[in-house]
Each structure stands twice: as structure tokens, then as C-alpha cells.
Scaffold this active site. Structure first.
Site: not given
Ligand code: RTP
Ligand code: MG
Length: 141
Positions: A11, A51, A114, A117, A128
Site C-alpha cells: 500500500k 474494494y 496498514n 493487502h 483480484e
């Protein structure tokens, strides 16, 4: 255990921290192979589409803003039990709850920023991976 493919995203916060190599190294050290990888700066719509499963959640808007705030590294990881193995390496969603030695414990700042993913099931992994890569961009070894 069967050989699986899973989608990983490093990320924007972890890319900004210069941690791309460190994170990809953890996957390789754990026996996962990089089958495809590229750096991208997602548009807000691309992040939102990725998402979309979280569209109704209160954090969806912030999640889309964050995921389109800077470049990310999207990677197809391949190996035995790759989906669960990647989730184990990542640690819990909130870094405060992440076990010592996991990627989120070591690199994440908050539940929003965070670090990584990872696909959470075989079905989502297939969807995905197809969101970012064509079959001719993925290389099994
Ligand atoms: P990811 O999809 O990014 O791998 O994370 P995850 O499976 O561990 O967590 P998920 O429930 O799928 O949530 C996606 C991302 O949304 C943010 N989030 N915020 N404020 C909150 O309660 C909350 N819950 C989730 C996190 O950044 C999470 O990674
Ligand atoms: Mg998730």
C-alpha cells in the site's frame, strides 16, 4: 497442500517508507514466488472498484482516498497454500493486534495505513488477480 495464487498489494504507506524490497523479501523467504508484479498509482475509481465489496462500510471513502494517495505495488504470489500463508505473513488488519514479526506489526502505522493487502479466499484471489493482470503477464515456475 495445493499450489495457489494470491494477490498482494504493498500500500502507499509502505511504498513511501521505502519498504518494497523488504516486504517482497519476506514473501520469498517464506517460500512464495513472485509470478507477476508492477507499480501503479490507482485512480480513486480504480481503488473503489477493487474494494467494492466494502462499499457499504463506513470506512469505504477513506479507504479509497488512501489507496489512491500514492503509488502501490501489486503482485501475484504463487506457492503452496499461498492465500493463507500471505495472510499469516501480513498479520491482523489493525497493526495494534498484529503478531510480532508480521508485516503489519513491523511496517503499518494504523488500521487505515496498514502496509499491505492480501486476498482472503480462493474466489477473491481469482477476481483480484484478474482486476490487475492478464494471463500473459503471470509466470509460473
Ligand atoms: P485488506 O483487504 O486491505 O487486505 O485488509 P483486511 O482483509 O485485513 O481487512 P478488510 O476487512 O478487508 O478491510 C479492508 C481495509 O479497510 C480498512 N478498514 N478499516 N476502520 C475500520 O474499522 C476498518 N476496517 C477495515 C483497513 O485498512 C483494511 O485493510
Ligand atoms: Mg480484505
Amino acid at each position: 497442500m495445493a499450489v495457489e495464487r494470491t494477490l498482494s498489494i504493498i500500500k502507499p504507506d509502505a511504498v513511501q517508507k521505502n519498504a518494497i524490497g523488504a516486504i517482497l523479501g519476506r514473501f520469498e523467504q517464506a517460500g512464495l514466488r513472485v509470478a507477476a508484479t508492477k507499480m501503479m498509482h490507482l485512480s480513486r475509481d480504480e481503488a473503489g472498484g477493487f474494494y467494492a465489496v466494502h462499499k457499504a462500510r463506513p470506512f469505504y471513502g477513506e479507504l479509497c482516498d488512501f489507496m489512491s494517495s500514492g503509488p502501490v505495488v501489486v503482485t501475484v504470489l504463487e506457492g503452496e497454500g499461498a492465500i493463507a500463508k500471505n495472510r499469516d505473513l501480513m498479520g491482523a488488519t489493525n497493526p495494534k493486534d498484529a503478531a510480532a514479526g508480521t508485516i503489519r506489526a513491523d511496517f503499518a502505522d494504523s488500521i487505515d495505513a496498514n502496509a499491505v493487502h492480501g486476498s482472503d479466499s480462493a474466489e477473491t484471489a481469482a477476481w483480484e488477480i484478474g482486476y490487475f493482470f492478464g494471463q500473459r503477464e503471470i509466470f509460473s515456475r
